[in-house]
Design a protein around this motif. Structure first.
Motif, PDB file in Angstrom:
ATOM      1  N   LEU A  42     -69.207  47.453  87.602  1.00  0.00           N
ATOM      2  CA  LEU A  42     -68.058  46.571  87.804  1.00  0.00           C
ATOM      3  C   LEU A  42     -67.806  45.676  86.604  1.00  0.00           C
ATOM      4  CD1 LEU A  42     -68.603  45.454  91.528  1.00  0.00           C
ATOM      5  CD2 LEU A  42     -67.068  47.220  90.663  1.00  0.00           C
ATOM      6  N   GLY A  43     -68.819  45.527  85.755  1.00  0.00           N
ATOM      7  CA  GLY A  43     -68.673  44.687  84.568  1.00  0.00           C
ATOM      8  C   GLY A  43     -68.180  45.434  83.346  1.00  0.00           C
ATOM      9  N   ILE A  44     -67.792  46.702  83.537  1.00  0.00           N
ATOM     10  CA  ILE A  44     -67.266  47.509  82.429  1.00  0.00           C
ATOM     11  C   ILE A  44     -65.755  47.619  82.560  1.00  0.00           C
ATOM     12  CG2 ILE A  44     -67.258  49.780  81.339  1.00  0.00           C
ATOM     13  CD1 ILE A  44     -70.130  50.145  82.382  1.00  0.00           C
ATOM     14  N   ARG A  45     -65.066  47.243  81.510  1.00  0.00           N
ATOM     15  CA  ARG A  45     -63.595  47.360  81.519  1.00  0.00           C
ATOM     16  C   ARG A  45     -63.199  48.634  80.789  1.00  0.00           C
ATOM     17  NH1 ARG A  45     -58.996  42.879  79.660  1.00  0.00           N
ATOM     18  NH2 ARG A  45     -57.204  44.114  80.418  1.00  0.00           N
ATOM     19  N   SER A  46     -62.759  49.616  81.548  1.00  0.00           N
ATOM     20  CA  SER A  46     -62.343  50.886  80.966  1.00  0.00           C
ATOM     21  C   SER A  46     -61.001  50.726  80.264  1.00  0.00           C
ATOM     22  CB  SER A  46     -62.235  51.957  82.058  1.00  0.00           C
ATOM     23  OG  SER A  46     -61.316  51.562  83.058  1.00  0.00           O
ATOM     24  N   PRO A  47     -60.684  51.601  79.299  1.00  0.00           N
ATOM     25  CA  PRO A  47     -59.432  51.497  78.545  1.00  0.00           C
ATOM     26  C   PRO A  47     -58.175  51.550  79.410  1.00  0.00           C
ATOM     27  CG  PRO A  47     -60.943  52.995  77.450  1.00  0.00           C
ATOM     28  CD  PRO A  47     -61.548  52.688  78.788  1.00  0.00           C
ATOM     29  N   ASP A  48     -58.255  52.237  80.564  1.00  0.00           N
ATOM     30  CA  ASP A  48     -57.067  52.358  81.412  1.00  0.00           C
ATOM     31  C   ASP A  48     -56.894  51.156  82.341  1.00  0.00           C
ATOM     32  OD1 ASP A  48     -59.330  52.986  82.869  1.00  0.00           O
ATOM     33  OD2 ASP A  48     -58.290  54.420  84.165  1.00  0.00           O
ATOM     34  N   LEU A  49     -57.834  50.216  82.315  1.00  0.00           N
ATOM     35  CA  LEU A  49     -57.735  49.027  83.159  1.00  0.00           C
ATOM     36  C   LEU A  49     -57.004  47.943  82.363  1.00  0.00           C
ATOM     37  CD1 LEU A  49     -58.713  48.540  86.062  1.00  0.00           C
ATOM     38  CD2 LEU A  49     -60.655  47.307  85.123  1.00  0.00           C
ATOM     39  N   THR A  50     -55.703  48.130  82.245  1.00  0.00           N
ATOM     40  CA  THR A  50     -54.904  47.266  81.368  1.00  0.00           C
ATOM     41  C   THR A  50     -54.420  45.989  82.045  1.00  0.00           C
ATOM     42  OG1 THR A  50     -52.912  48.525  81.955  1.00  0.00           O
ATOM     43  CG2 THR A  50     -54.124  49.227  79.996  1.00  0.00           C
ATOM     44  N   THR A  51     -54.310  46.000  83.381  1.00  0.00           N
ATOM     45  CA  THR A  51     -53.852  44.820  84.115  1.00  0.00           C
ATOM     46  C   THR A  51     -55.003  43.852  84.320  1.00  0.00           C
ATOM     47  OG1 THR A  51     -52.292  46.241  85.299  1.00  0.00           O
ATOM     48  CG2 THR A  51     -52.641  44.023  86.169  1.00  0.00           C
ATOM     49  N   ALA A  52     -54.726  42.556  84.145  1.00  0.00           N
ATOM     50  CA  ALA A  52     -55.809  41.578  84.240  1.00  0.00           C
ATOM     51  C   ALA A  52     -55.381  40.321  84.979  1.00  0.00           C
ATOM     52  CB  ALA A  52     -56.306  41.204  82.848  1.00  0.00           C
ATOM     53  N   ILE A  53     -56.360  39.706  85.649  1.00  0.00           N
ATOM     54  CA  ILE A  53     -56.187  38.362  86.181  1.00  0.00           C
ATOM     55  C   ILE A  53     -56.563  37.414  85.050  1.00  0.00           C
ATOM     56  CG2 ILE A  53     -56.981  36.681  87.883  1.00  0.00           C
ATOM     57  CD1 ILE A  53     -57.661  39.015  89.719  1.00  0.00           C
ATOM     58  N   PRO A  54     -55.656  36.574  84.570  1.00  0.00           N
ATOM     59  CA  PRO A  54     -55.951  35.734  83.402  1.00  0.00           C
ATOM     60  C   PRO A  54     -57.033  34.699  83.667  1.00  0.00           C
ATOM     61  CG  PRO A  54     -53.854  35.122  84.396  1.00  0.00           C
ATOM     62  CD  PRO A  54     -54.287  36.377  85.080  1.00  0.00           C
ATOM     63  N   SER A  55     -57.668  34.252  82.609  1.00  0.00           N
ATOM     64  CA  SER A  55     -58.775  33.301  82.729  1.00  0.00           C
ATOM     65  C   SER A  55     -58.338  31.962  83.279  1.00  0.00           C
ATOM     66  CB  SER A  55     -59.437  33.103  81.355  1.00  0.00           C
ATOM     67  OG  SER A  55     -58.484  32.658  80.407  1.00  0.00           O
ATOM     68  N   ASN A  56     -57.049  31.633  83.189  1.00  0.00           N
ATOM     69  CA  ASN A  56     -56.559  30.343  83.696  1.00  0.00           C
ATOM     70  C   ASN A  56     -55.976  30.435  85.100  1.00  0.00           C
ATOM     71  OD1 ASN A  56     -54.258  31.777  83.077  1.00  0.00           O
ATOM     72  ND2 ASN A  56     -53.266  30.138  81.946  1.00  0.00           N
ATOM     73  N   PHE A  57     -56.135  31.589  85.757  1.00  0.00           N
ATOM     74  CA  PHE A  57     -55.637  31.741  87.124  1.00  0.00           C
ATOM     75  C   PHE A  57     -56.545  30.944  88.050  1.00  0.00           C
ATOM     76  CE2 PHE A  57     -54.717  33.791  91.168  1.00  0.00           C
ATOM     77  CZ  PHE A  57     -53.365  34.063  91.081  1.00  0.00           C
ATOM     78  N   ALA A  58     -55.966  29.986  88.769  1.00  0.00           N
ATOM     79  CA  ALA A  58     -56.760  29.058  89.580  1.00  0.00           C
ATOM     80  C   ALA A  58     -57.409  29.745  90.773  1.00  0.00           C
ATOM     81  CB  ALA A  58     -55.887  27.909  90.062  1.00  0.00           C
ATOM     82  N   ARG A  59     -58.631  29.314  91.093  1.00  0.00           N
ATOM     83  CA  ARG A  59     -59.304  29.791  92.296  1.00  0.00           C
ATOM     84  C   ARG A  59     -58.884  28.913  93.472  1.00  0.00           C
ATOM     85  NH1 ARG A  59     -63.149  33.571  91.234  1.00  0.00           N
ATOM     86  NH2 ARG A  59     -63.983  33.696  89.122  1.00  0.00           N
ATOM     87  N   GLY A  60     -59.178  29.393  94.682  1.00  0.00           N
ATOM     88  CA  GLY A  60     -58.827  28.619  95.860  1.00  0.00           C
ATOM     89  C   GLY A  60     -57.475  29.018  96.407  1.00  0.00           C
ATOM     90  N   PRO A  61     -56.935  28.255  97.354  1.00  0.00           N
ATOM     91  CA  PRO A  61     -55.649  28.580  97.967  1.00  0.00           C
ATOM     92  C   PRO A  61     -54.560  28.854  96.936  1.00  0.00           C
ATOM     93  CG  PRO A  61     -56.694  26.814  99.172  1.00  0.00           C
ATOM     94  CD  PRO A  61     -57.548  27.059  97.950  1.00  0.00           C
ATOM     95  N   CYS A  62     -53.824  29.944  97.154  1.00  0.00           N
ATOM     96  CA  CYS A  62     -52.796  30.374  96.199  1.00  0.00           C
ATOM     97  C   CYS A  62     -51.453  29.717  96.523  1.00  0.00           C
ATOM     98  CB  CYS A  62     -52.665  31.892  96.246  1.00  0.00           C
ATOM     99  SG  CYS A  62     -51.405  32.556  95.145  1.00  0.00           S
ATOM    100  N   PRO A  63     -50.845  29.001  95.566  1.00  0.00           N
ATOM    101  CA  PRO A  63     -49.563  28.335  95.823  1.00  0.00           C
ATOM    102  C   PRO A  63     -48.385  29.290  95.928  1.00  0.00           C
ATOM    103  CG  PRO A  63     -50.152  28.115  93.513  1.00  0.00           C
ATOM    104  CD  PRO A  63     -51.334  28.755  94.189  1.00  0.00           C
ATOM    105  N   LEU A  64     -48.600  30.572  95.638  1.00  0.00           N
ATOM    106  CA  LEU A  64     -47.514  31.543  95.662  1.00  0.00           C
ATOM    107  C   LEU A  64     -47.248  32.112  97.045  1.00  0.00           C
ATOM    108  CD1 LEU A  64     -48.396  33.597  92.440  1.00  0.00           C
ATOM    109  CD2 LEU A  64     -46.851  31.641  92.642  1.00  0.00           C
TER     110      LEU A  64
END
Length: 207
Positions: A34-56
């Motif tokens: 799970l800690g390996i990012r394959s080349p085809d795994l292009t979509t990412a959750i950004p490092s600044n995406f907040a944890r906890g309840p989602c305001p969206l």
């Protein structure tokens, strides 16, 4: 965790997760996979995406007799969601999908593949976040407006499952609704034919 960190309408019987939980039987090799990012795994959750309840999103109890999930809860957009955009990750118990460990999850409606090659899945039946309330589109609208997608979580450096708005053109029966998901609209995915085939088999076994 205080009650303020739990979304409105969250069921008291289900622990709320702000990150995935791992079953004790998950092996070191599976975690490393799970800690390996394959080349085809292009979509990412950004490092600044907040944890906890989602305001969206908002969890709302459905009171429409024509809705397949009437009396249950669904997930709705709290604001307009752009086509192709990340809504929120799908958290639950990360577990092995091989027997005997898979047996505890065979009847779950919340179990998704996380990494088939590593035989790892994630189940939000007994613990999870708002994403566990995403319903199937069948019987609600003509097409889904969102999808489950495997992605890379830049915050944890691991593979993750998440919910995304479908790209423009894939989700809209008419041009007028091609612009993502409107505020107040239910977020709906396709559970897939395999899910419904399995549920039909289970129903036939009980009648």
């Amino acid at each position: 965790m205080g009650r303020g960190a739990i979304p409105k309408n969250w069921p008291s019987s289900v622990p709320y997760l702000s990150q995935p939980s791992f079953a004790p039987h998950v092996t070191k090799a599976q975690r490393e996979s799970l800690g390996i990012r394959s080349p085809d795994l292009t979509t990412a959750i950004p490092s600044n995406f907040a944890r906890g309840p989602c305001p969206l999103v908002r969890i709302i109890v459905i009171s429409d007799p024509s809705h397949p999930a009437n009396g249950q809860a669904g997930l709705f957009a709290a604001r307009h969601l752009e086509p192709g955009s990340l809504i929120l990750p799908y958290y639950g118990l990360v577990h092995s999908s091989t027997p005997p460990y898979s047996l505890a999850h065979d009847k779950s409606d919340y179990d998704l593949w996380l990494n088939k090659e590593a035989d790892v899945a994630v189940d939000a039946e007994k613990a999870g976040n708002e994403a566990r309330f995403v319903n199937d589109y069948r019987g609600v609208r003509e097409r889904p407006n969102a999808e489950f997608r495997q992605c890379w979580d830049a915050r944890s450096g691991q593979q993750c499952m998440a919910v995304f708005v479908l790209p423009a053109g894939k989700n809209a029966p008419t041009k007028a609704s091609a612009g993502g998901i409107a505020k107040g609209a239910e977020i709906l995915v396709s559970y897939g034919k395999g899910f419904w085939s399995k549920r039909r088999e289970e129903h036939e076994e009980t009648v």
